[in-house]
Design an enzyme around this catalytic site. Sequence first.
Site, PDB file in Angstrom:
ATOM      1  CG  ASP A 166       6.385  -5.517  -3.932  1.00 34.41           C
ATOM      2  OD1 ASP A 166       7.273  -5.158  -3.123  1.00 34.41           O
ATOM      3  OD2 ASP A 166       5.193  -5.635  -3.598  1.00 34.41           O
TER       4      ASP A 166
HETATM    5  C1  BGC Z   1       5.654  -4.915  -0.252  1.00 28.56           C
HETATM    6  C2  BGC Z   1       5.717  -3.496  -0.759  1.00 28.56           C
HETATM    7  C3  BGC Z   1       6.848  -2.751  -0.091  1.00 28.56           C
HETATM    8  C4  BGC Z   1       8.129  -3.498  -0.314  1.00 28.56           C
HETATM    9  C5  BGC Z   1       9.347  -2.806   0.276  1.00 28.56           C
HETATM   10  C6  BGC Z   1       7.006  -5.615  -0.275  1.00 28.56           C
HETATM   11  O1  BGC Z   1       6.963  -6.819   0.388  1.00 28.56           O
HETATM   12  O2  BGC Z   1       4.725  -5.658  -1.030  1.00 28.56           O
HETATM   13  O3  BGC Z   1       4.476  -2.866  -0.516  1.00 28.56           O
HETATM   14  O4  BGC Z   1       6.899  -1.436  -0.561  1.00 28.56           O
HETATM   15  O5  BGC Z   1       8.017  -4.781   0.270  1.00 28.56           O
HETATM   16  O6  BGC Z   1       9.350  -2.822   1.645  1.00 28.56           O
END
Ligand code: BGC
Length: 739
Positions: free
Chosen positions: A284
Amino acid sequence: MTASVLRLAAAACLAAAFASSATAAPEDRNARVEELLSQMTIEEKAGQLNFVSIVPVLEPAYEDVTRRIAEGSVGGLFNVYGAEQTRTLQEIAVTKTRLKIPMILAMDVIHGYRTVFPTPLAQAASWDMAAIENAERVATVESTAAGVNMIFTPMLDVSRDPRWGRVVEGAGESPWLAARIGEARVRGIQGADLKKPDNAASCVKHFGANGAVEGGRDYSALDLSPRALKATYLPPFEAASRAGVRCFMGAFNATDGRPTITNRHLLTDVLRGEWGFTGVVTSDFQAIKELPDHGTAADLADSAQQALVAGADLDMESRAYVKEIPELVRAGKLDVAVVDEAVRRVLRLKDDLGLFEDPYRGATPDREKREIFTDAQKAAAQDMAEKSFVLLKNDGVLPFAPDVKRVALIGPLGDSAADTLGPWAARGEPNETETLKQGLERRLGEGGEVLATHGGAVEDSTDEEIAAAVETARRSQAVVLAVGERFNQSGESAARSELGLPGHQEKLVRAVLAAGKPTVVVVFAGRPLALSSLAERAPAILYAWQPGTMGGPALARLLMGDVEPKGRLPMTFPRSVGQIPIHHEALPTGRPAETPIKPFTTGYGDSTYGALYPFGYGLTYTSFAFGPPKLDRERLAKGESAVVSVAVRNHGRRDGEAVVQLYLRPKVAEVSQPMRTLRGFARVALKAGETKTVELTVAEKDFGYWKSETDFGATPGPIEVMTGPDAANVQTTTLTYAP
Ligand code: BGC
């Protein structure tokens, strides 16, 4: 020839190979990936594992990103959309870099791209897999037209704590229901053939137990038994893997002291070993960089090493891999074979997406114009919205009588486009969104009148604003109170410690209700709110969630009775925050709760134990009588399945749809099992006065359970088979498992 001339010659050969690859047989594909891999420097390999967020063109960092793409150190970009922009950026990768490898272009398309559907939790309330799959289809057709080839969806984190803001992105509290929803959504995104330019790779998230964050606080760690992880949090992910999802995103948090992104047991042994997943795993956002903050890595190099070895192929925005991998390999601290394996997976995905044949996958401004925000897509969004609303209470106010022409629309959310769209609405435009006010005006048409007043803001109302709202209510035939949360009060990093109506909305509601008009409270929210006092006072409550682009007309049609309420709760609604966590899979206790409250039993001294509205609950404009479950056999041998039939009668005056729910519990198990766990459902349409018998099946896998982290199976003996309209209203029969 010098080494660099050799490399250039090889690159030219590869480019020629790609040019003819449109005709290459599938069995040649891996050979192409291997050949490419054999040409790559360690820097280029690390570049392929680097997933970078693009910034708007005008920001200074934009140039930095485009320079990095050109030097071959970006394998994938995200937050990127729009045919023109995606083409410009992809062109850099396929013309300026030495090996001309196209990039993965990803985006968070959470509930629609430009045509915004209800939020994922609202969609889950439809209990309608075909509609959910179709919602993803629409979102993917739109996204791919805009050049996106990977979608960071679905989020399948089992959510049992509505304080957590991200419950809005998920499928609710049931691992079984979330698994079915996950399969539908993966099908909708990926289709049957990933190469088709209107299909995309789906990235399921957040593998681990992101939904179990402590106290609902985003990103927080927890201590969960490996068995509970398997039983409760992993089933939707396993289902997505079986459905062929191509990407997994690891959770930010740790389940047992080891942040998921360095948990080799989960990322490799379970995911690849047990489940046979062959796609890519991404971290993530900056999760690798944050490892030293968890106290489990010394520095960026250590973080990169741990994450890669654990099985995280892509590094999202930490820039740890691209910076550290070359040196780690040169220093002998990281086996290049580990790097190669990750690069191989990334290249294979690119190949499967058809990016080597057409790096743009046919995305053009022209296609965008044709395939985005069409009337058919808006109709699908409206249909989904109509299916997602949950009628929580109705003393007979709804549907409004046909002669209701003058409606007061009171509350801060009746005409708020952004709050109708909901959080993380991708390219959804508030000015293209139909609010409840617009929907009601259109529905009432000529001769109708909507008296709209906001009665203050979500955060605050003055006494004057409330008095004006009461005055408006008095002048109407019927009142719609549109209250709830703002769109950004749920979503990532939007935990709440209180779950009542924010601001002074409770006061507004009470004052307006006192005007004594037929009133429905329409609640807009991303999560279950604690609505006890509203439930006591309001004659009718309709849960609208955040219904998206076409929310307004969908709500108006439901209020006026053009369509029936069809939604059922995918999460239990608590009476108060103190009851959380509360869900239908509660474990038994030696001292069960009793009503009225009895000493030395589980529960609270100051509140009843039960939910305000249970899981699976939802009213309609008619009423149903559910017969008891009837089994086609008393004993079930190994490999057999039993049929459970339930007769349902519509004894109201309108047609409607009943949702027959099936819950199971092995009565005697090796480890204590939930009192009931959802294992099936059937939706049945019944005309007024009609009776139909619904059949559901039960097999060993349905009452099997995790005895330990590695041992799944059923125990011979009695299995309670429960059916009914929701988790708290079931009738029970017993099936004996006799293998
Ligand atoms: C979130 C994810 C997301 C990623 C990219 C993160 O902060 O937890 O769900 O896909 O950002 O935007």
